[in-house]
Write an enzyme that holds these catalytic residues in place. Sequence first.
Site, PDB file in Angstrom:
ATOM      1  N   ASP A  41     -59.024  47.078 -69.004  1.00 26.81           N
ATOM      2  CA  ASP A  41     -59.982  46.404 -68.116  1.00 26.81           C
ATOM      3  C   ASP A  41     -60.768  45.321 -68.854  1.00 26.81           C
ATOM      4  O   ASP A  41     -62.010  45.342 -68.883  1.00 26.81           O
ATOM      5  CB  ASP A  41     -60.970  47.411 -67.504  1.00 26.81           C
ATOM      6  CG  ASP A  41     -60.286  48.528 -66.751  1.00 26.81           C
ATOM      7  OD1 ASP A  41     -59.288  48.266 -66.073  1.00 26.81           O
ATOM      8  OD2 ASP A  41     -60.769  49.680 -66.834  1.00 26.81           O
ATOM      9  N   GLU A 208     -58.428  47.907 -56.208  1.00 27.72           N
ATOM     10  CA  GLU A 208     -59.661  47.993 -57.000  1.00 27.72           C
ATOM     11  C   GLU A 208     -59.751  46.790 -57.938  1.00 27.72           C
ATOM     12  O   GLU A 208     -58.943  45.867 -57.883  1.00 27.72           O
ATOM     13  CB  GLU A 208     -59.673  49.293 -57.802  1.00 27.72           C
ATOM     14  CG  GLU A 208     -58.495  49.463 -58.750  1.00 27.72           C
ATOM     15  CD  GLU A 208     -58.448  50.840 -59.393  1.00 27.72           C
ATOM     16  OE1 GLU A 208     -59.285  51.695 -59.053  1.00 27.72           O
ATOM     17  OE2 GLU A 208     -57.564  51.061 -60.238  1.00 27.72           O
TER      18      GLU A 208
END
Length: 320
Positions: A41, A208
Site C-alpha cells: 500500500d 477498496e
Amino acid sequence: MRTTLTAAAAATLIALTPHAAQAAGSYPDPRPITGQEIIHDPTVIRLKSGGYAAYSTGGVIGARLSTDGSHWSDAGNAFAEPPAWWYEYNDTGDPWAPDISYRDGTYWLYYAVSSWGTNHSAIGVATSRTGLPGTWTDHGKVFTSERADPWNAIDPAVVTSQGRLWMTFGSYWTGIRMVELDPETGKALPNATVHHLATRPDAPYAVEGPYIVKHGRYYYLFASYDACCSGADSTYKIKVGRSTSVTGPYTDSKGKPLLEGGGDLLLAGHGRYVGTGGESVFRDRGQDWLAYHYYDADDNGTPKLGLNRLSWKTGWPEPT
C-alpha cells in the site's frame, strides 16, 4: 536523515525507458528499482528538500527513502511507537494504507487503524514540516466507522477541489465513500455528508484503496478491485473512472457508472507481477506516476514496490 538531489539524479525517474508491454495482457512491467523493494500500500511523494519518501502498511507506518526514485532504502517508521488511541481498533496498534500530501507548507499523513474483517475502524492524521520519518506529530482521529455503518473508514486519500479539501476512503462494506475535511484541522467537518462514489453489485463489494487525481477538467478515481494479501494467490487489479465533479458521479469510458460496477481496467497482474493494487499517484517535475504494490511470483509472493509513468494521450490514464 535528510536527502539531497542533483539535477541529473532528479531526471532519472523521468528518463527511464518504458518496458515493453506484456503480450498476454498488454500491461507494462513496473520500472526497475533496487535496494529495499518490499512494500505494501505505498504512498510516494517528492520532498521539497529533494529526493523521495514512501510510506506504507507495515511497522508503525513503514518508511522508505530514495535520492533518485530508483534506489530505495529502509528508513524505519513514521512513528517511534503507536499513538495510544490506535489500540482501540486492534491489539497491536497496527496502521494501514497511509496517504501523504503537501499543502500550506506542511506534510500531511493520513492512515487507518482497524482489524481484519471488521468496519470498527478509524482514519487518523499526522503532520510534519519535512515529511521525513521520525518527525511526525499525530493529531488523532479524522473520521470513524462502526459496525452499524454501511462503510469502512480505512484506505484514506485526500484531494483538493476548488479550494475545498476532500477525503475518499473505503474497503468492501458497499465500496468507496467521500467526506469533506476542514482544511485547518485536516479532519472531517461536523456532520459531513458521506458521498458514495463506487461499489459493485455483488457482495462482498470487493473494491477498496481509492485515490483521486485531477487532470484537465476531470477527476479520476482509481481503486483496487478483488482480493489482496494472499501473496501469489492475490487477485488485486486497478480500475479507474472519471467525473467532472469531485463528488461524482464517476463513470468508465463506456459510460457505465462506478456505482453500478463500472470501471476501466488500468493494470492487472501479468507474469511474475501478481495482484497489482494498493495504488496511489504522485507528481514529479510535471509528470504523473502510479505507485502500487505487486506480489512477486518469483519470490514467494513477496509484496514489492511498483512504479509506472502515467500518460494521458486518450483523456484516460495509461501506465507505461
